[in-house]
Design a protein around this motif. Sequence first.
Motif, PDB file in Angstrom:
ATOM      1  N   LYS A   3       0.843  -1.184   0.000  1.00 50.93           N
ATOM      2  CA  LYS A   3       0.000   0.000   0.000  1.00 50.93           C
ATOM      3  C   LYS A   3       0.884   1.242   0.000  1.00 50.93           C
ATOM      4  N   LEU A   4       0.686   2.094  -0.975  1.00 45.38           N
ATOM      5  CA  LEU A   4       1.423   3.338  -1.067  1.00 45.38           C
ATOM      6  C   LEU A   4       0.434   4.494  -1.028  1.00 45.38           C
ATOM      7  N   ARG A   5       0.835   5.571  -0.436  1.00 43.87           N
ATOM      8  CA  ARG A   5      -0.023   6.745  -0.383  1.00 43.87           C
ATOM      9  C   ARG A   5       0.479   7.742  -1.414  1.00 43.87           C
ATOM     10  N   SER A   6      -0.445   8.368  -2.083  1.00 46.00           N
ATOM     11  CA  SER A   6      -0.061   9.380  -3.063  1.00 46.00           C
ATOM     12  C   SER A   6      -1.108  10.477  -3.094  1.00 46.00           C
ATOM     13  N   LYS A   7      -0.693  11.633  -3.558  1.00 43.27           N
ATOM     14  CA  LYS A   7      -1.628  12.735  -3.711  1.00 43.27           C
ATOM     15  C   LYS A   7      -2.238  12.672  -5.090  1.00 43.27           C
ATOM     16  N   ARG A   8      -3.481  13.046  -5.157  1.00 41.26           N
ATOM     17  CA  ARG A   8      -4.155  13.102  -6.441  1.00 41.26           C
ATOM     18  C   ARG A   8      -4.008  14.505  -6.987  1.00 41.26           C
ATOM     19  N   PHE A   9      -3.639  14.623  -8.224  1.00 37.74           N
ATOM     20  CA  PHE A   9      -3.490  15.917  -8.849  1.00 37.74           C
ATOM     21  C   PHE A   9      -4.728  16.214  -9.669  1.00 37.74           C
ATOM     22  N   CYS A  10      -5.249  17.420  -9.517  1.00 37.85           N
ATOM     23  CA  CYS A  10      -6.449  17.827 -10.244  1.00 37.85           C
ATOM     24  C   CYS A  10      -6.188  19.143 -10.944  1.00 37.85           C
ATOM     25  N   ARG A  11      -6.812  19.306 -12.059  1.00 42.35           N
ATOM     26  CA  ARG A  11      -6.735  20.564 -12.793  1.00 42.35           C
ATOM     27  C   ARG A  11      -7.922  21.414 -12.351  1.00 42.35           C
ATOM     28  N   SER A  12      -7.643  22.620 -11.970  1.00 39.61           N
ATOM     29  CA  SER A  12      -8.735  23.472 -11.483  1.00 39.61           C
ATOM     30  C   SER A  12      -9.588  23.932 -12.645  1.00 39.61           C
ATOM     31  N   ILE A  13     -10.851  24.138 -12.371  1.00 37.17           N
ATOM     32  CA  ILE A  13     -11.780  24.562 -13.408  1.00 37.17           C
ATOM     33  C   ILE A  13     -11.489  25.993 -13.832  1.00 37.17           C
ATOM     34  N   SER A  14     -10.932  26.816 -12.950  1.00 38.82           N
ATOM     35  CA  SER A  14     -10.648  28.209 -13.305  1.00 38.82           C
ATOM     36  C   SER A  14      -9.623  28.282 -14.431  1.00 38.82           C
ATOM     37  N   LYS A  15      -8.698  27.332 -14.500  1.00 41.70           N
ATOM     38  CA  LYS A  15      -7.721  27.326 -15.582  1.00 41.70           C
ATOM     39  C   LYS A  15      -8.366  26.909 -16.895  1.00 41.70           C
ATOM     40  N   LEU A  16      -9.357  26.031 -16.793  1.00 34.97           N
ATOM     41  CA  LEU A  16     -10.026  25.556 -18.000  1.00 34.97           C
ATOM     42  C   LEU A  16     -10.997  26.588 -18.563  1.00 34.97           C
ATOM     43  N   THR A  17     -11.540  27.490 -17.707  1.00 36.99           N
ATOM     44  CA  THR A  17     -12.536  28.459 -18.163  1.00 36.99           C
ATOM     45  C   THR A  17     -11.909  29.786 -18.566  1.00 36.99           C
ATOM     46  N   GLY A  31      -7.039  15.858  -1.745  1.00 38.74           N
ATOM     47  CA  GLY A  31      -6.972  14.927  -0.620  1.00 38.74           C
ATOM     48  C   GLY A  31      -5.939  13.845  -0.885  1.00 38.74           C
ATOM     49  N   ILE A  32      -5.704  13.043   0.105  1.00 36.16           N
ATOM     50  CA  ILE A  32      -4.754  11.947  -0.039  1.00 36.16           C
ATOM     51  C   ILE A  32      -5.550  10.675  -0.265  1.00 36.16           C
ATOM     52  N   SER A  33      -5.250  10.000  -1.336  1.00 34.34           N
ATOM     53  CA  SER A  33      -5.939   8.750  -1.624  1.00 34.34           C
ATOM     54  C   SER A  33      -4.946   7.591  -1.470  1.00 34.34           C
ATOM     55  N   GLU A  34      -5.484   6.428  -1.309  1.00 31.34           N
ATOM     56  CA  GLU A  34      -4.646   5.254  -1.107  1.00 31.34           C
ATOM     57  C   GLU A  34      -4.669   4.405  -2.367  1.00 31.34           C
ATOM     58  N   ILE A  35      -3.502   4.088  -2.884  1.00 32.00           N
ATOM     59  CA  ILE A  35      -3.394   3.253  -4.072  1.00 32.00           C
ATOM     60  C   ILE A  35      -2.960   1.862  -3.628  1.00 32.00           C
ATOM     61  N   LYS A  36      -3.685   0.859  -4.093  1.00 31.34           N
ATOM     62  CA  LYS A  36      -3.338  -0.526  -3.757  1.00 31.34           C
ATOM     63  C   LYS A  36      -2.570  -1.121  -4.929  1.00 31.34           C
ATOM     64  N   TRP A  37      -1.476  -1.782  -4.599  1.00 30.67           N
ATOM     65  CA  TRP A  37      -0.614  -2.385  -5.607  1.00 30.67           C
ATOM     66  C   TRP A  37      -0.643  -3.891  -5.452  1.00 30.67           C
ATOM     67  N   GLU A  38      -0.415  -4.597  -6.566  1.00 32.93           N
ATOM     68  CA  GLU A  38      -0.300  -6.046  -6.517  1.00 32.93           C
ATOM     69  C   GLU A  38       0.906  -6.482  -7.335  1.00 32.93           C
ATOM     70  N   LEU A  39       1.469  -7.607  -6.953  1.00 33.96           N
ATOM     71  CA  LEU A  39       2.632  -8.153  -7.627  1.00 33.96           C
ATOM     72  C   LEU A  39       2.171  -9.276  -8.537  1.00 33.96           C
ATOM     73  N   ARG A  40       2.356  -9.128  -9.834  1.00 29.88           N
ATOM     74  CA  ARG A  40       1.939 -10.130 -10.809  1.00 29.88           C
ATOM     75  C   ARG A  40       2.924 -11.298 -10.802  1.00 29.88           C
ATOM     76  N   PRO A  41       2.510 -12.467 -11.339  1.00 31.34           N
ATOM     77  CA  PRO A  41       3.410 -13.631 -11.337  1.00 31.34           C
ATOM     78  C   PRO A  41       4.730 -13.404 -12.051  1.00 31.34           C
ATOM     79  N   GLY A  42       4.775 -12.532 -13.043  1.00 33.57           N
ATOM     80  CA  GLY A  42       6.017 -12.255 -13.753  1.00 33.57           C
ATOM     81  C   GLY A  42       6.940 -11.320 -13.007  1.00 33.57           C
TER      82      GLY A  42
END
Length: 156
Positions: A3-17, A31-42
């Motif tokens: 389990k690794l923690r990472s920040k989510r990056f978002c583009r603000s609507i003010s830049k788009l408008t 916010g801080i979201s949690e990313i779940k990782w898995e190890l594949r057989p390879g």
Amino acid sequence: MIKLRSKRFCRSISKLTGGNNIKVAEKGCGGISEIKWELRPGGMLVQKRDSGESEGEGMITIRVSTVSKWHDISIEATSTFGELKMILSLVTSLGPSEQRVLFKGKEREDDEYLHMVGVRDKDKVLLIEDPATKERKLYGLAGSQPIGTPCHTISV
């Protein structure tokens, strides 16, 4: 599982408008979201999918096509093709050693797992009789019958 923690990056609507001072509360941004990782057989480390039921778990229904019939078989996704052949031997009159199972144009071995090969719910699998055993059956039937005389004598 890692389990690794990472920040989510978002583009603000003010830049788009175009710089207008419009503030919209966006769900999950900043916010801080949690990313779940898995190890594949390879050995590859990949992000785990967030589907309701992960691949390779639960019951799946496989449509098995013989030459003239269809059979819908429910089986665990983590089963092997050998276990599928055992179930098919109950449905058909062929033993497991007399069956050949084809998926995606290739014959599958008994020790291959369904989910590792890519069999999913409602996939089609082709079942054919092994030509060698079919030939042995035909020669066995022909060899066991004695050759009779073509004409029977009738006495009056």
